[in-house]
Design an enzyme around this catalytic site. Structure first.
Site, PDB file in Angstrom:
ATOM      1  N   LYS A  85       0.756  -1.289  -0.118  1.00 47.49           N
ATOM      2  CA  LYS A  85       0.090   0.173   0.019  1.00 47.49           C
ATOM      3  C   LYS A  85       0.843   1.235  -0.077  1.00 47.49           C
ATOM      4  O   LYS A  85       1.808   1.128   0.372  1.00 47.49           O
ATOM      5  CB  LYS A  85      -1.062  -0.078   1.132  1.00 47.49           C
ATOM      6  CG  LYS A  85      -0.032   0.037   2.591  1.00 47.49           C
ATOM      7  CD  LYS A  85       0.139   1.489   2.976  1.00 47.49           C
ATOM      8  CE  LYS A  85       0.697   1.453   4.504  1.00 47.49           C
ATOM      9  NZ  LYS A  85       1.452   2.481   4.803  1.00 47.49           N
ATOM     10  N   ALA A  99       9.750   0.410   4.675  1.00 48.33           N
ATOM     11  CA  ALA A  99       9.380   1.242   3.886  1.00 48.33           C
ATOM     12  C   ALA A  99       8.281   2.211   3.726  1.00 48.33           C
ATOM     13  O   ALA A  99       7.719   2.990   2.957  1.00 48.33           O
ATOM     14  CB  ALA A  99       9.703   0.610   2.198  1.00 48.33           C
ATOM     15  N   GLY A 100       7.480   1.791   4.702  1.00 49.46           N
ATOM     16  CA  GLY A 100       5.939   2.376   4.787  1.00 49.46           C
ATOM     17  C   GLY A 100       5.141   1.900   3.712  1.00 49.46           C
ATOM     18  O   GLY A 100       4.193   2.491   3.335  1.00 49.46           O
ATOM     19  N   GLY A 142       3.668  -1.313   4.193  1.00 50.68           N
ATOM     20  CA  GLY A 142       2.558  -2.196   4.460  1.00 50.68           C
ATOM     21  C   GLY A 142       2.886  -3.785   4.331  1.00 50.68           C
ATOM     22  O   GLY A 142       1.921  -4.258   4.399  1.00 50.68           O
ATOM     23  N   GLY A 143       3.978  -4.118   3.836  1.00 51.54           N
ATOM     24  CA  GLY A 143       4.124  -5.361   3.297  1.00 51.54           C
ATOM     25  C   GLY A 143       3.913  -6.475   4.382  1.00 51.54           C
ATOM     26  O   GLY A 143       3.017  -7.562   4.112  1.00 51.54           O
ATOM     27  N   SER A 168       2.151  -6.288   7.196  1.00 46.83           N
ATOM     28  CA  SER A 168       0.667  -6.119   7.198  1.00 46.83           C
ATOM     29  C   SER A 168      -0.181  -6.887   6.350  1.00 46.83           C
ATOM     30  O   SER A 168      -1.415  -7.545   6.562  1.00 46.83           O
ATOM     31  CB  SER A 168       0.184  -4.628   7.654  1.00 46.83           C
ATOM     32  OG  SER A 168       0.921  -3.890   8.509  1.00 46.83           O
ATOM     33  N   ASP A 221      -1.930  -1.363  10.423  1.00 46.52           N
ATOM     34  CA  ASP A 221      -2.295  -1.355   8.899  1.00 46.52           C
ATOM     35  C   ASP A 221      -2.924  -2.521   8.420  1.00 46.52           C
ATOM     36  O   ASP A 221      -3.540  -2.587   7.371  1.00 46.52           O
ATOM     37  CB  ASP A 221      -0.927  -1.152   8.317  1.00 46.52           C
ATOM     38  CG  ASP A 221      -0.345   0.292   8.286  1.00 46.52           C
ATOM     39  OD1 ASP A 221      -1.135   1.328   8.630  1.00 46.52           O
ATOM     40  OD2 ASP A 221       0.816   0.266   7.776  1.00 46.52           O
TER      41      ASP A 221
HETATM   42  O1  C5P Z   1       0.190  -0.792  14.924  1.00 44.92           O
HETATM   43  P1  C5P Z   1       1.612  -0.900  14.503  1.00 44.92           P
HETATM   44  O2  C5P Z   1       2.307  -2.041  15.107  1.00 44.92           O
HETATM   45  O3  C5P Z   1       2.028  -0.977  13.123  1.00 44.92           O
HETATM   46  O4  C5P Z   1       2.753   0.459  15.082  1.00 44.92           O
HETATM   47  C1  C5P Z   1       4.108   0.304  15.057  1.00 44.92           C
HETATM   48  C2  C5P Z   1       4.454   1.224  15.800  1.00 44.92           C
HETATM   49  O5  C5P Z   1       4.176   2.897  15.274  1.00 44.92           O
HETATM   50  C3  C5P Z   1       3.746   1.757  17.097  1.00 44.92           C
HETATM   51  O6  C5P Z   1       4.440   0.918  18.353  1.00 44.92           O
HETATM   52  C4  C5P Z   1       3.823   3.133  17.576  1.00 44.92           C
HETATM   53  O7  C5P Z   1       5.054   3.459  17.788  1.00 44.92           O
HETATM   54  C5  C5P Z   1       3.863   3.678  16.195  1.00 44.92           C
HETATM   55  N1  C5P Z   1       2.257   4.076  15.765  1.00 44.92           N
HETATM   56  C6  C5P Z   1       1.694   5.157  16.248  1.00 44.92           C
HETATM   57  N2  C5P Z   1       0.398   5.647  15.918  1.00 44.92           N
HETATM   58  C7  C5P Z   1      -0.322   4.950  15.170  1.00 44.92           C
HETATM   59  C8  C5P Z   1       0.389   3.812  14.306  1.00 44.92           C
HETATM   60  C9  C5P Z   1       1.607   3.406  14.671  1.00 44.92           C
HETATM   61  O8  C5P Z   1       2.450   5.851  17.274  1.00 44.92           O
HETATM   62  N3  C5P Z   1      -1.492   5.191  14.858  1.00 44.92           N
END
Ligand code: C5P
Length: 307
Positions: free
Chosen positions: A8, A112-113, A115-116, A118, A151
């Site tokens: 994504k 890379a942002g 979402g692979g 996820s 994600d």
């Molecule tokens: O939810 P996910 O595991 O992808 O998030 C990874 C890290 O990104 C979290 O531990 C947090 O530090 C940060 N994050 C956040 N706010 C979000 C999504 C991610 O602070 N909405």
């Protein structure tokens, strides 16, 4: 069983100040792109999950999102099996849950942002639910997906959606009018927690939760849409990785279009209406910036055709 899991990009990403739980409230438009990991699932004896990944630097143990997704479905199956055995004894409608081996071929860059991980996890949830006839509703799958990562729920609603909350509240919308994206992958990744930590050191972004006219945005061609797009994590990511900010500026000058970052980086992108123009820009970017991998990919591809 073989399946593909798309990457994504966040076309638009607004971020609010951290909540009490440490997560940040988001307002983001996410779309899938034509860059895929491949998952091959095979039944095994026993109840465990075995993940084989072609990238040695990725954890293939229980911390991997794909393993966690599969373990959650095995647990769900075990509970259902126990429930039906207690109620009436097993019959042909009883789900058959066993062990599973998952062979994961990564093409989506990591860190890379894009979402692979996820996307891989969401495909695993979706497929095992169907394969093992676990009977989870879409809402139950989404709840499980949100427990795995912010994600993951989007990938149960692809190809185009507005996501709110910490990313887990998903509202599907029409795909954007531009059909092509040039993806620019630097030779390094960005750590998401590091970028959010840097974000917290900066001034809060006023008006981050202002809702654009999404329906109107979906109709705009690339030259009208690009100047409206924002990623509030860019200043933070460019503090963590100053070379990324410089790369963004260079690629903007080279391609002559707005270049945005996806998620917390490090991938950059721009949009095109025309495939030939997108391919030409990707070739030019790779020729001028040899460290960068540039590719023209479809936006919101049809997964049946892409597979
Ligand atoms: O939810 P996910 O595991 O992808 O998030 C990874 C890290 O990104 C979290 O531990 C947090 O530090 C940060 N994050 C956040 N706010 C979000 C999504 C991610 O602070 N909405």
């Amino acid at each position: 069983m073989r399946t593909i899991a798309p990457a994504k990009v966040n076309l638009h990403l607004r971020v609010g100040p951290p909540r009490a739980d440490g997560f940040h409230p988001l307002l983001t438009w996410m779309v899938t792109i034509g860059l895929f990991d491949t998952l091959e699932l095979e039944r095994t004896r026993g109840q465990g999950v075995r993940l084989i990944c072609d990238r040695a630097d990725l954890p293939a143990g229980p911390s991997n999102l794909v393993c966690r997704a599969a373990m959650a479905m095995i647990e769900r199956g075990r509970q259902r099996l126990e429930g039906s055995a207690a109620a009436a004894g097993a019959d042909e409608s009883t789900p058959m849950v066993g062990g599973v081996q998952i062979r994961l071929t990564k093409r989506i860059p990591v860190g890379a942002g894009l979402g692979g991980g996820s996307s891989d996890a969401a495909r695993t949830l979706f497929l095992l639910n169907r394969w093992w006839q676990l009977g989870w509703s879409q809402a139950q799958l989404v709840q499980q997906a949100a427990a795995l990562g912010s994600d993951v729920p989007f990938f149960l609603h692809e190809p185009s959606a507005i996501c709110r909350g910490r990313g887990e509240q998903v509202q599907p919308i029409a795909s954007p009018a531009p059909r092509w994206l040039v993806l620019l992958s630097p030779p390094f990744g960005c750590s998401t927690p590091d970028v959010y930590r840097a974000f917290d050191q900066l001034e809060p972004v006023p008006g981050w939760d202002t809702e654009p006219d999404w329906a109107a945005w979906t109709q705009l061609d690339s030259t009208r849409l690009l100047p409206l797009l924002v990623n509030d994590l860019e200043p933070a990511a460019f503090i963590v990785r100053p070379e990324l900010g410089k790369l963004r500026d260079r690629t903007e000058r080279l391609i002559g279009r707005t270049v945005r970052m996806s998620g917390s980086g490090s991938a950059l992108f721009t949009l095109f209406d025309d495939e030939a123009e997108a391919r030409e820009a990707a070739v030019r970017a790779e020729r001028e910036l040899p460290d960068l991998r540039a590719r023209a990919v479809e936006l919101c591809p049809n997964l049946d055709e892409a597979g």
